[in-house]
Design an enzyme around this catalytic site. Structure first.
Site: not given
Ligand code: E4P
Length: 212
Positions: A83
């Site tokens: 990622k």
């Molecule tokens: C996605 O891959 C992220 O890890 C996540 O959804 C971020 O979410 P948040 O905005 O609640 O931190």
């Protein structure tokens, strides 16, 4: 629509797997920090739980750092998806990994232009953050509808994994928009099962059957 779990907590992921609700896992540096454990160690354990894609995020933002960290993460297990945050060097790294058949997710996507560039670079997935857009009075779900339309227009194979999900409404709208997947925090899973009329109906059936 696939349901991914947005968590680095091994127990939460195990429970989601038992519920049949774990088509994939997304982690990020914040979620890993909450475990108090090392990134590689947590990712290895999650990868061993099920053969689903497990997103492991790079921290560095230079091309060299992303390539080095991404290669280390990809070496942990076959189901690791690297990622990578949306940025110029990040997309160069996405192309580097695509050439080597290593899957990537471009994260922190907030508009169509970014999503187009990620698809052209060869990302297997993008993670557009709906909740964080809603937080600044922009519509996260409008973005998802646009992304689905644009990817359909050009037959891009990059999958849209709706991220930063805060409510069952996000889940419903992601499905209506035709997103490929949604990644939900574990805390949201219980609310997806629930409806007050379901609870009342079960209560009545139990009473009528003499179970209460
Ligand atoms: C996605 O891959 C992220 O890890 C996540 O959804 C971020 O979410 P948040 O905005 O609640 O931190």
């Amino acid at each position: 629509m696939k349901i991914f779990i947005d968590s680095a907590d091994v127990n939460e992921i195990k429970e989601a797997i038992n519920l049949g609700l774990c088509d994939g896992v997304t982690t990020n540096p914040t979620l890993i920090a909450k475990t108090g454990r090392k990134n590689a160690e947590v990712i290895a354990e999650i990868c061993g739980l099920a053969g689903v894609p497990v997103n492991a995020e790079t921290i560095g933002i230079s091309y060299k750092e992303i390539i080095t960290e991404g290669a280390e993460l990809a070496a942990i297990a076959e189901n690791v998806v690297v990622k990578i945050p949306m940025c110029k060097d990040g997309l160069r790294a996405v192309a580097y990994f695509a050439e080597r058949d290593i899957k990537t997710t471009v994260t922190l996507v907030f508009n169509v232009a970014q999503a187009l560039l990620a698809a052209k670079a060869g990302a297997a997935y993008i993670a557009p953050f709906v909740g964080r857009l809603d937080d600044i009075s922009s519509s996260g779900m409008d973005m998802i509808r646009e992304l689905v339309e644009v990817y359909d227009n050009y037959d891009y194979e990059t999958e849209i994994v709706v991220a930063s999900v805060r409510s069952p409404l996000h889940v419903k709208e992601a499905a209506l928009a035709g997103a490929d997947a949604i990644t939900v925090p574990f805390s949201l899973i219980n609310t997806l099962f629930a409806h007050p009329l379901t609870a009342a109906g079960i209560e009545k059936f139990l009473r009528d059957a003499g179970h209460k």
